[in-house]
Design a protein around this motif. Structure first.
Motif, PDB file in Angstrom:
ATOM      1  N   ALA A  48       0.809  -1.227   0.000  1.00  0.00           N
ATOM      2  CA  ALA A  48       0.000   0.000   0.000  1.00  0.00           C
ATOM      3  C   ALA A  48       0.838   1.271   0.000  1.00  0.00           C
ATOM      4  CB  ALA A  48      -0.924  -0.002   1.221  1.00  0.00           C
ATOM      5  N   TRP A  60       2.020  -7.343  13.330  1.00  0.00           N
ATOM      6  CA  TRP A  60       0.574  -7.086  13.384  1.00  0.00           C
ATOM      7  C   TRP A  60      -0.149  -7.806  12.239  1.00  0.00           C
ATOM      8  CZ3 TRP A  60      -2.120  -4.702   9.406  1.00  0.00           C
ATOM      9  CH2 TRP A  60      -3.497  -4.598   9.637  1.00  0.00           C
ATOM     10  N   HIS A  61       0.434  -7.739  11.050  1.00  0.00           N
ATOM     11  CA  HIS A  61      -0.223  -8.364   9.895  1.00  0.00           C
ATOM     12  C   HIS A  61      -0.343  -9.880  10.108  1.00  0.00           C
ATOM     13  CE1 HIS A  61      -0.868  -7.127   5.395  1.00  0.00           C
ATOM     14  NE2 HIS A  61      -1.894  -7.776   5.883  1.00  0.00           N
ATOM     15  N   LEU A  64      -3.252 -10.643  12.452  1.00  0.00           N
ATOM     16  CA  LEU A  64      -4.530 -10.573  11.728  1.00  0.00           C
ATOM     17  C   LEU A  64      -4.744 -11.817  10.865  1.00  0.00           C
ATOM     18  CD1 LEU A  64      -6.972  -8.627  11.035  1.00  0.00           C
ATOM     19  CD2 LEU A  64      -5.630  -7.951   9.018  1.00  0.00           C
ATOM     20  N   LEU A  69      -7.214 -16.881   9.047  1.00  0.00           N
ATOM     21  CA  LEU A  69      -6.882 -18.056   8.232  1.00  0.00           C
ATOM     22  C   LEU A  69      -6.691 -19.325   9.060  1.00  0.00           C
ATOM     23  CD1 LEU A  69      -4.350 -16.299   5.781  1.00  0.00           C
ATOM     24  CD2 LEU A  69      -6.804 -16.703   5.426  1.00  0.00           C
ATOM     25  N   LEU A 161       2.741 -12.880  -0.319  1.00  0.00           N
ATOM     26  CA  LEU A 161       1.616 -12.064  -0.784  1.00  0.00           C
ATOM     27  C   LEU A 161       2.098 -10.642  -1.126  1.00  0.00           C
ATOM     28  CD1 LEU A 161      -1.474 -12.171  -1.246  1.00  0.00           C
ATOM     29  CD2 LEU A 161      -1.756 -11.396   1.118  1.00  0.00           C
ATOM     30  N   TRP A 164       3.827 -10.853  -4.407  1.00  0.00           N
ATOM     31  CA  TRP A 164       2.819 -10.959  -5.461  1.00  0.00           C
ATOM     32  C   TRP A 164       2.238  -9.579  -5.793  1.00  0.00           C
ATOM     33  CZ3 TRP A 164       0.891 -14.448  -8.845  1.00  0.00           C
ATOM     34  CH2 TRP A 164      -0.326 -14.127  -9.460  1.00  0.00           C
ATOM     35  N   LEU A 165       1.899  -8.822  -4.739  1.00  0.00           N
ATOM     36  CA  LEU A 165       1.266  -7.506  -4.933  1.00  0.00           C
ATOM     37  C   LEU A 165       2.247  -6.494  -5.524  1.00  0.00           C
ATOM     38  CD1 LEU A 165      -0.763  -7.484  -1.589  1.00  0.00           C
ATOM     39  CD2 LEU A 165      -1.727  -7.671  -3.902  1.00  0.00           C
ATOM     40  N   HIS A 167       4.579  -7.456  -7.800  1.00  0.00           N
ATOM     41  CA  HIS A 167       5.088  -8.038  -9.051  1.00  0.00           C
ATOM     42  C   HIS A 167       6.562  -8.416  -8.932  1.00  0.00           C
ATOM     43  CE1 HIS A 167       1.683  -5.853 -11.526  1.00  0.00           C
ATOM     44  NE2 HIS A 167       1.242  -6.488 -10.471  1.00  0.00           N
TER      45      HIS A 167
ATOM     46  N   VAL B  10      -6.387  -2.719  -2.959  1.00  0.00           N
ATOM     47  CA  VAL B  10      -4.970  -3.082  -3.102  1.00  0.00           C
ATOM     48  C   VAL B  10      -4.821  -4.280  -4.054  1.00  0.00           C
ATOM     49  CG1 VAL B  10      -2.984  -4.052  -1.870  1.00  0.00           C
ATOM     50  CG2 VAL B  10      -4.211  -2.103  -0.901  1.00  0.00           C
ATOM     51  N   ILE B  11      -5.703  -5.241  -3.910  1.00  0.00           N
ATOM     52  CA  ILE B  11      -5.580  -6.470  -4.708  1.00  0.00           C
ATOM     53  C   ILE B  11      -5.772  -6.198  -6.205  1.00  0.00           C
ATOM     54  CG2 ILE B  11      -8.002  -7.275  -4.749  1.00  0.00           C
ATOM     55  CD1 ILE B  11      -4.989  -9.481  -3.805  1.00  0.00           C
ATOM     56  N   GLY B  13      -4.340  -4.129  -7.947  1.00  0.00           N
ATOM     57  CA  GLY B  13      -3.046  -3.875  -8.574  1.00  0.00           C
ATOM     58  C   GLY B  13      -2.349  -5.149  -9.028  1.00  0.00           C
ATOM     59  N   SER B  14      -2.820  -6.288  -8.531  1.00  0.00           N
ATOM     60  CA  SER B  14      -2.221  -7.573  -8.885  1.00  0.00           C
ATOM     61  C   SER B  14      -3.228  -8.681  -8.568  1.00  0.00           C
ATOM     62  CB  SER B  14      -0.919  -7.768  -8.093  1.00  0.00           C
ATOM     63  OG  SER B  14      -0.175  -8.858  -8.591  1.00  0.00           O
ATOM     64  N   PRO B  15      -4.263  -8.810  -9.413  1.00  0.00           N
ATOM     65  CA  PRO B  15      -5.353  -9.764  -9.118  1.00  0.00           C
ATOM     66  C   PRO B  15      -4.831 -11.187  -8.873  1.00  0.00           C
ATOM     67  CG  PRO B  15      -5.948  -8.341 -10.956  1.00  0.00           C
ATOM     68  CD  PRO B  15      -4.490  -8.076 -10.672  1.00  0.00           C
ATOM     69  N   LEU B  16      -5.500 -11.882  -7.991  1.00  0.00           N
ATOM     70  CA  LEU B  16      -5.130 -13.273  -7.685  1.00  0.00           C
ATOM     71  C   LEU B  16      -5.468 -14.170  -8.871  1.00  0.00           C
ATOM     72  CD1 LEU B  16      -6.538 -13.228  -4.050  1.00  0.00           C
ATOM     73  CD2 LEU B  16      -4.114 -13.438  -4.673  1.00  0.00           C
ATOM     74  N   GLN B  27     -10.734 -13.745   1.550  1.00  0.00           N
ATOM     75  CA  GLN B  27      -9.868 -13.550   2.720  1.00  0.00           C
ATOM     76  C   GLN B  27      -8.556 -12.877   2.329  1.00  0.00           C
ATOM     77  OE1 GLN B  27     -10.216 -17.718   3.620  1.00  0.00           O
ATOM     78  NE2 GLN B  27     -11.403 -17.332   5.489  1.00  0.00           N
ATOM     79  N   LEU B  28      -7.949 -13.288   1.223  1.00  0.00           N
ATOM     80  CA  LEU B  28      -6.677 -12.683   0.817  1.00  0.00           C
ATOM     81  C   LEU B  28      -6.886 -11.257   0.303  1.00  0.00           C
ATOM     82  CD1 LEU B  28      -4.754 -15.656  -0.852  1.00  0.00           C
ATOM     83  CD2 LEU B  28      -4.632 -14.828   1.517  1.00  0.00           C
ATOM     84  N   PHE B  30      -8.981  -9.197   1.622  1.00  0.00           N
ATOM     85  CA  PHE B  30      -9.031  -8.424   2.872  1.00  0.00           C
ATOM     86  C   PHE B  30      -7.635  -8.279   3.478  1.00  0.00           C
ATOM     87  CE2 PHE B  30      -9.482  -7.985   7.452  1.00  0.00           C
ATOM     88  CZ  PHE B  30     -10.473  -7.018   7.577  1.00  0.00           C
ATOM     89  N   VAL B  31      -6.877  -9.360   3.503  1.00  0.00           N
ATOM     90  CA  VAL B  31      -5.514  -9.319   4.063  1.00  0.00           C
ATOM     91  C   VAL B  31      -4.657  -8.313   3.284  1.00  0.00           C
ATOM     92  CG1 VAL B  31      -3.368 -10.658   4.303  1.00  0.00           C
ATOM     93  CG2 VAL B  31      -5.545 -11.629   5.083  1.00  0.00           C
ATOM     94  N   ALA B  32      -4.817  -8.264   1.958  1.00  0.00           N
ATOM     95  CA  ALA B  32      -4.070  -7.302   1.142  1.00  0.00           C
ATOM     96  C   ALA B  32      -4.536  -5.875   1.436  1.00  0.00           C
ATOM     97  CB  ALA B  32      -4.248  -7.622  -0.348  1.00  0.00           C
ATOM     98  N   ALA B  34      -5.768  -4.756   4.128  1.00  0.00           N
ATOM     99  CA  ALA B  34      -5.321  -4.403   5.477  1.00  0.00           C
ATOM    100  C   ALA B  34      -3.915  -3.808   5.480  1.00  0.00           C
ATOM    101  CB  ALA B  34      -5.367  -5.637   6.390  1.00  0.00           C
ATOM    102  N   ASP B  35      -3.145  -4.047   4.416  1.00  0.00           N
ATOM    103  CA  ASP B  35      -1.808  -3.452   4.326  1.00  0.00           C
ATOM    104  C   ASP B  35      -1.878  -1.927   4.461  1.00  0.00           C
ATOM    105  OD1 ASP B  35       0.967  -4.466   3.883  1.00  0.00           O
ATOM    106  OD2 ASP B  35       0.953  -3.006   2.251  1.00  0.00           O
TER     107      ASP B  35
END
Lengths: 216, 216
Positions: A48, A60-61, A64, A69, A161, A164-165, A167, B10-11, B13-16, B27-28, B30-32, B34-35
């Motif tokens: 982000a 923290w991450h 969560l 999960l 992750l 991945w985000l 690239h 956020v996701i 920018g780099s779709p799963l 879930q992922l 949301f986790v992304a 949360a960044d």
């Protein structure tokens, strides 16, 4: 990344009033020293923002992720206990620094450095709590319990992750190729068949898109 | 502080990969997202570096404090449950921004902004988990349980400690004087007689040293 070389404690910059109870004084001294975890940079880039992640944000991450999960752990886990493991798992890096996994130089002496850091840091606490935090850290490090294995899986999955985000992220570091990335993925597979299969897909796609290099 | 105005996730920018299970995808996602909590700045200065604290670091610090200071709760608490409360307590600020307590403008519309943010953010999760995280956030906000009251106490104590370590910090903001600082201290007193007496000493000393202004 560079840990503090400052021999003084954070609390020395503003000592607590003299008349506080000794146990609380020790606990607040530790809580103040823990502020340094926010200054320890990891290799991983955030998703982000255009900067690297620090250890406090990372911890923290993971907490969560453990909450959200846990259902994918192959063995049942106590979520509250697992959250304690991730909250303390990187504290020793306050004095030992972060050791990026794809940097062979960084992992030299890592065990010794972290052991010395644990001794220096945890003993700021009252003895019973020093022993408790030490036991949590040992449990995490040794992957001795289902909770520790799942927390280690989160500690692998989160930077994957972020890569991945981004690239690529740390997958682009000189020491990273398919086999070293797969070795990291193994830590996810070890705790969760489902999440292991998700990371397998991310690595396959990362290879296909050139975000991860093939082995030489 | 400024929350994200970006309508994209956020996701995005780099779709799963397309073939992931829908529940894990949510879930992922949301986790992304949360960044972003790592980019939301609070008013509080760190003790260990010359910059302001972000919400993710703050949430981690509260989780550590819950673990180490739970013994001082006036009512027995479940530490694992309390850790879940602090890990999620500021998530809505990803979209609603931080609202510094000593800034009267910041708290205007705070409830409405946070409600809208909760709706937007939590519904990224599968419905059962959206309801769970929402319930945790509501529990924290309403201080309805011993755990929530103790977590709110930590949420007051941590910035007071950072202010102490900075010889003023947000105590120096225009809106802060003895009575507004004492109002914050009340949140600690409400959950812990012992920690309330510690913060009382910090405020007394802060007043004596000129780190907190007397009321006009």
């Amino acid at each position: 990344m560079p840990a503090s070389d400052d021999p003084r404690l954070v609390i020395d910059g503003s000592p607590l009033p003299d008349d506080l109870d000794e146990r609380i004084r020790q606990q607040l001294t530790f809580v103040a020293e823990a502020d340094r975890l926010k200054t320890i940079l990891r290799a991983s880039p955030l998703a982000a923002a255009s900067r690297r992640e620090n250890d406090a944000e990372h911890s923290w991450h993971l907490a969560l992720m453990v909450m959200l999960l846990a259902e994918y752990s192959d063995e049942p886990i106590d979520v509250g206990h697992a959250m304690q493991l991730v909250v303390v798992h990187d504290l020793v890096e306050i004095y030992a620094g972060d050791s990026p996994v794809f940097d062979p130089d960084a992992v030299v002496d890592q065990v010794e450095r972290e052991e010395a850091a644990a001794e220096r840091l945890f003993t700021l606490l009252p003895p019973d709590q020093a022993a408790h935090v030490r036991a949590l850290w040992d449990e995490f490090e040794s992957a001795a319990t289902p909770e520790a294995r799942f927390c280690k899986a989160m500690d692998r999955l989160e930077p994957m992750l972020l890569n991945w985000l981004n690239h690529g992220g740390t997958w682009q570091m000189p020491g990273a190729t398919e086999s070293t990335v797969r070795a990291r993925e193994a830590g996810v597979v070890a705790a969760s068949t489902t999440l292991g299969s998700v990371t397998g897909r991310l690595v396959e796609e990362g290879l296909r898109r050139g975000w991860i290099r093939a082995d030489p």
